[in-house]
Design an enzyme around this catalytic site. Structure first.
Site, PDB file in Angstrom:
ATOM      1  N   ASP A   1       0.875  -1.211   0.230  1.00  0.00           N
ATOM      2  CA  ASP A   1      -0.033   0.030  -0.108  1.00  0.00           C
ATOM      3  C   ASP A   1       0.895   1.198  -0.081  1.00  0.00           C
ATOM      4  OD1 ASP A   1      -2.235  -1.795   0.243  1.00  0.00           O
ATOM      5  OD2 ASP A   1      -2.958  -0.914   2.003  1.00  0.00           O
TER       6      ASP A   1
ATOM      7  N   HIS B   1       3.325  -2.159   3.311  1.00  0.00           N
ATOM      8  CA  HIS B   1       3.605  -0.911   2.629  1.00  0.00           C
ATOM      9  C   HIS B   1       4.791  -0.701   1.815  1.00  0.00           C
ATOM     10  CE1 HIS B   1       0.243  -0.797   5.772  1.00  0.00           C
ATOM     11  NE2 HIS B   1      -0.085   0.390   5.380  1.00  0.00           N
TER      12      HIS B   1
HETATM   13 ZN    ZN Z   1      -2.656   3.198   3.237  1.00  0.00          ZN
END
Ligand code: ZN
Length: 332
Positions: free
Chosen positions: A138, A290
């Site tokens: 992400d 992430h």
């Molecule tokens: Zn996010």
């Protein structure tokens, strides 16, 4: 022969004929009954075999560095239409946290996973349990996107990215690179702002942001993605009506089954590994990560660990969509 004895003989003959008629009728009825029963049995057998049809869900063996590109991906898979898989994937982690780490309530009981999928190896077909993991990244694109893609390439695997619209400008080459390497570039809103996306309680701005980002990604990659990930996860901000609005706007929404909490361990990549080891146990996992330095650092170890655990690495495929959301909403 007297008239009386002839009558008697004719009567006897008639009784005999009636008896043989009766026997014939019984034989015909029995034959008919047997035919019907065998027909029904055939239908049952066909249906039972059809359920185990290896073509319904085909996954190939895990792939390691150096192997050919296609081998680690879910191919010919029909996960989306397999209710067993959909059901399985709606049972997500009990202690789900949002992607900023806030503990989110999720009342779903943990269920044993029963994903039975098919291995297709040199046309040899045998049914066995096949474990599949979807790595997801992400908050990109970022300066780490290319590095992540390189690591995936080195291992001959693909992943699913959820990128932020406001990060796209200036990073178009990274987005294109990720897409062209075979990864899925999904949507993560324009602003990633809790205030803008959720505070009104209405889905209007949320859908507007995702629609805008969809157009921007299409300009870069040529493909308009429909898979989104709601910033901070879909709970608690997104309710039933909100989800209906997202579905009506033709988006699909993935949360995750494993939260690596990587954002929380900038100086401790080994703790990301511990989180993954602690949480990974299902036959199908969707891991939240992430685009962070610590994630890039530990990524090769994560891939090695999951490979050794027997997982194949899969990338999101729109035509094989299955639900992965905390609310178990099959519309998404
Ligand atoms: Zn996010």
């Amino acid at each position: 022969m007297s008239y009386t004895s002839r009558i008697q003989r004719e009567q006897q003959q008639s009784t005999k004929n009636k008896r043989s008629d009766l026997i014939l009728k019984r034989i015909i009825m029995t034959a008919l009954a047997l035919t019907v029963i065998s027909f029904i049995m055939t239908i049952i057998v066909i249906k039972t075999v059809g359920k185990e049809d290896p073509n319904t869900t085909t996954v190939v063996a895990p792939k390691f560095a150096g192997q050919s590109e296609q081998t680690s991906e879910v191919i010919q898979s029909n996960l989306g239409t397999d209710p067993r898989i959909s059901k399985l994937l709606t049972h997500v982690e009990n202690n789900v946290t949002s992607d900023n780490g806030v503990l989110l309530p999720d009342s779903s009981p943990q269920q044993p996973n029963e994903a039975v999928v098919q291995e297709n190896e040199d046309s040899k077909k045998e049914t066995k349990k096949q474990k599949v993991v979807y790595l997801t990244f992400d908050d990109g694109p970022s300066k780490y996107t290319d590095e992540i893609v390189d690591i995936l390439n080195q291992n001959g695997i693909h992943a699913t990215f959820f990128m932020i619209g406001s990060n796209l400008s200036g990073n178009e080459a990274h987005v294109k690179n990720a897409h062209e390497a075979g990864n899925y570039v999904g949507l993560h809103s324009m602003s990633h702002s809790k205030k803008k996306l959720y505070d009104s309680g209405s889905s209007a701005n949320f859908i507007k942001e995702f629609t805008k980002e969809q157009g921007l990604i299409k300009e870069i990659t040529g493909m308009a993605p429909h898979l989104i990930r709601a910033p901070y996860g879909s709970q608690p901000a997104i309710g039933k009506k909100f989800r209906g609005d997202i579905a009506a706007a033709n988006f699909k929404m993935w949360d995750w089954t494993v939260d690596s909490k990587d954002w929380n361990y900038p100086h401790h990549p080994e703790k990301i590994m511990s989180e993954i080891k602690r949480q990974v146990h299902r036959d199908v996992e969707v891991i939240l990560m992430h685009e962070k330095l610590q994630t890039v650092t530990v990524l090769p170890d994560i891939i090695e660990y999951l490979s050794k655990k027997g997982y194949s690495f899969a990338v999101y495929k729109p035509d094989q969509h299955f639900s992965v959301n905390f609310a178990k909403d099959e519309r998404l």
